[in-house]
Design a protein around this motif. Structure first.
Motif, PDB file in Angstrom:
ATOM      1  N   ASP A   1      -8.637 -12.838   0.203  1.00 54.75           N
ATOM      2  CA  ASP A   1      -8.737 -13.574   1.470  1.00 54.75           C
ATOM      3  C   ASP A   1      -9.798 -14.673   1.379  1.00 54.75           C
ATOM      4  O   ASP A   1      -9.576 -15.792   1.843  1.00 54.75           O
ATOM      5  CB  ASP A   1      -9.068 -12.606   2.613  1.00 54.75           C
TER       6      ASP A   1
ATOM      7  N   LYS B   1     -10.814 -16.182  -1.365  1.00 52.78           N
ATOM      8  CA  LYS B   1     -10.266 -17.209  -2.259  1.00 52.78           C
ATOM      9  C   LYS B   1      -9.224 -18.057  -1.538  1.00 52.78           C
ATOM     10  O   LYS B   1      -9.257 -19.299  -1.613  1.00 52.78           O
ATOM     11  CB  LYS B   1      -9.677 -16.558  -3.506  1.00 52.78           C
ATOM     12  N   MET B   2      -8.290 -17.421  -0.839  1.00 57.56           N
ATOM     13  CA  MET B   2      -7.232 -18.148  -0.143  1.00 57.56           C
ATOM     14  C   MET B   2      -7.814 -19.088   0.920  1.00 57.56           C
ATOM     15  O   MET B   2      -7.425 -20.252   1.010  1.00 57.56           O
ATOM     16  CB  MET B   2      -6.261 -17.167   0.518  1.00 57.56           C
ATOM     17  N   THR B   3      -8.775 -18.591   1.693  1.00 57.28           N
ATOM     18  CA  THR B   3      -9.385 -19.402   2.746  1.00 57.28           C
ATOM     19  C   THR B   3     -10.112 -20.600   2.163  1.00 57.28           C
ATOM     20  O   THR B   3      -9.959 -21.731   2.632  1.00 57.28           O
ATOM     21  CB  THR B   3     -10.347 -18.555   3.600  1.00 57.28           C
TER      22      THR B   3
ATOM     23  N   ASP C   1      -9.724 -21.945  -0.852  1.00 56.30           N
ATOM     24  CA  ASP C   1      -8.789 -22.854  -1.515  1.00 56.30           C
ATOM     25  C   ASP C   1      -8.085 -23.750  -0.489  1.00 56.30           C
ATOM     26  O   ASP C   1      -7.802 -24.907  -0.767  1.00 56.30           O
ATOM     27  CB  ASP C   1      -7.773 -22.080  -2.343  1.00 56.30           C
ATOM     28  N   LYS C   2      -7.839 -23.217   0.693  1.00 54.22           N
ATOM     29  CA  LYS C   2      -7.161 -23.985   1.747  1.00 54.22           C
ATOM     30  C   LYS C   2      -8.120 -24.919   2.480  1.00 54.22           C
ATOM     31  O   LYS C   2      -7.824 -26.087   2.699  1.00 54.22           O
ATOM     32  CB  LYS C   2      -6.531 -23.012   2.749  1.00 54.22           C
ATOM     33  N   GLU C   3      -9.300 -24.402   2.863  1.00 53.29           N
ATOM     34  CA  GLU C   3     -10.252 -25.148   3.697  1.00 53.29           C
ATOM     35  C   GLU C   3     -11.282 -25.942   2.891  1.00 53.29           C
ATOM     36  O   GLU C   3     -11.939 -26.822   3.430  1.00 53.29           O
ATOM     37  CB  GLU C   3     -10.996 -24.188   4.625  1.00 53.29           C
ATOM     38  N   GLY C   4     -11.500 -25.542   1.649  1.00 52.50           N
ATOM     39  CA  GLY C   4     -12.514 -26.188   0.819  1.00 52.50           C
ATOM     40  C   GLY C   4     -13.841 -25.457   0.835  1.00 52.50           C
ATOM     41  O   GLY C   4     -14.533 -25.380  -0.163  1.00 52.50           O
TER      42      GLY C   4
ATOM     43  N   ARG D   1     -15.470 -24.530  -2.914  1.00 50.56           N
ATOM     44  CA  ARG D   1     -14.910 -24.947  -4.205  1.00 50.56           C
ATOM     45  C   ARG D   1     -15.800 -26.050  -4.772  1.00 50.56           C
ATOM     46  O   ARG D   1     -16.248 -26.919  -4.039  1.00 50.56           O
ATOM     47  CB  ARG D   1     -13.482 -25.464  -4.049  1.00 50.56           C
TER      48      ARG D   1
END
Length: 159
Positions: free
Chosen positions: A113, A115-117, A119-122, A151
């Motif tokens: 979660d 990582k996904m957040t 990767d999506k939001e920066g 990131r």
């Protein structure tokens, strides 16, 4: 995680028990998962970490909790991410007398979660909680940590 990184993190965990703020506060990492997704710390009450009323210094109770959620995320996500502690809160529930413990664990789903957040939001700040407990599992303190994750290649949008 490759063998070289695994050795690096094992050395870090061995070193942290000799890190002066931990060593001189009576704090030790007593257990951890092989994949570094869980850590368990211990604080033994001694003459040098006891306050005037015979309980563990609040700073020692917090110190035993300080870096571990950050460590877990940093290790699990890898080098493409920047991870920092952002904020913390500790609530003292009862005096820390004797030996106390804290455990820090993030599930694969929680890591996914994060990582996904990110990767999506920066970037994002994530909240994690743990408890400091005595040998009888009575809660001594409740700790909440905010961990900032970004990131490395994230560029702030103009505007």
């Amino acid at each position: 995680m490759d063998k070289k990184q695994n050795r690096k993190f094992k050395r870090l965990i061995r070193f942290i028990n000799w890190y002066p703020p931990f060593l001189f506060s009576g704090i030790r990492v007593v257990d951890y998962a092989e994949d570094f997704s869980r850590f368990r710390t211990r604080l033994k009450l001694t003459w040098y970490n006891r306050n005037l009323v015979g309980a563990a210094f609040g700073g020692s109770l917090y110190s035993m909790c300080d870096p571990f959620f950050m460590f877990i995320i940093l290790i699990q996500l890898g080098e493409e991410y920047i991870v920092w502690d952002k904020h913390a809160c500790i609530e003292f529930v009862k005096p820390g007398k004797g030996t106390v413990y804290a455990e820090f664990q993030l599930s694969p789903e929680q890591i996914a979660d994060v990582k996904m957040t990110v990767d999506k939001e920066g970037k994002a700040v994530f909240e994690f909680a743990c408890e400091v407990v005595d040998a009888d599992k009575n809660i001594v303190a409740k700790v909440s940590k905010g961990v900032y994750v970004r990131r490395k290649d994230f560029v702030k949008p103009n505007g």
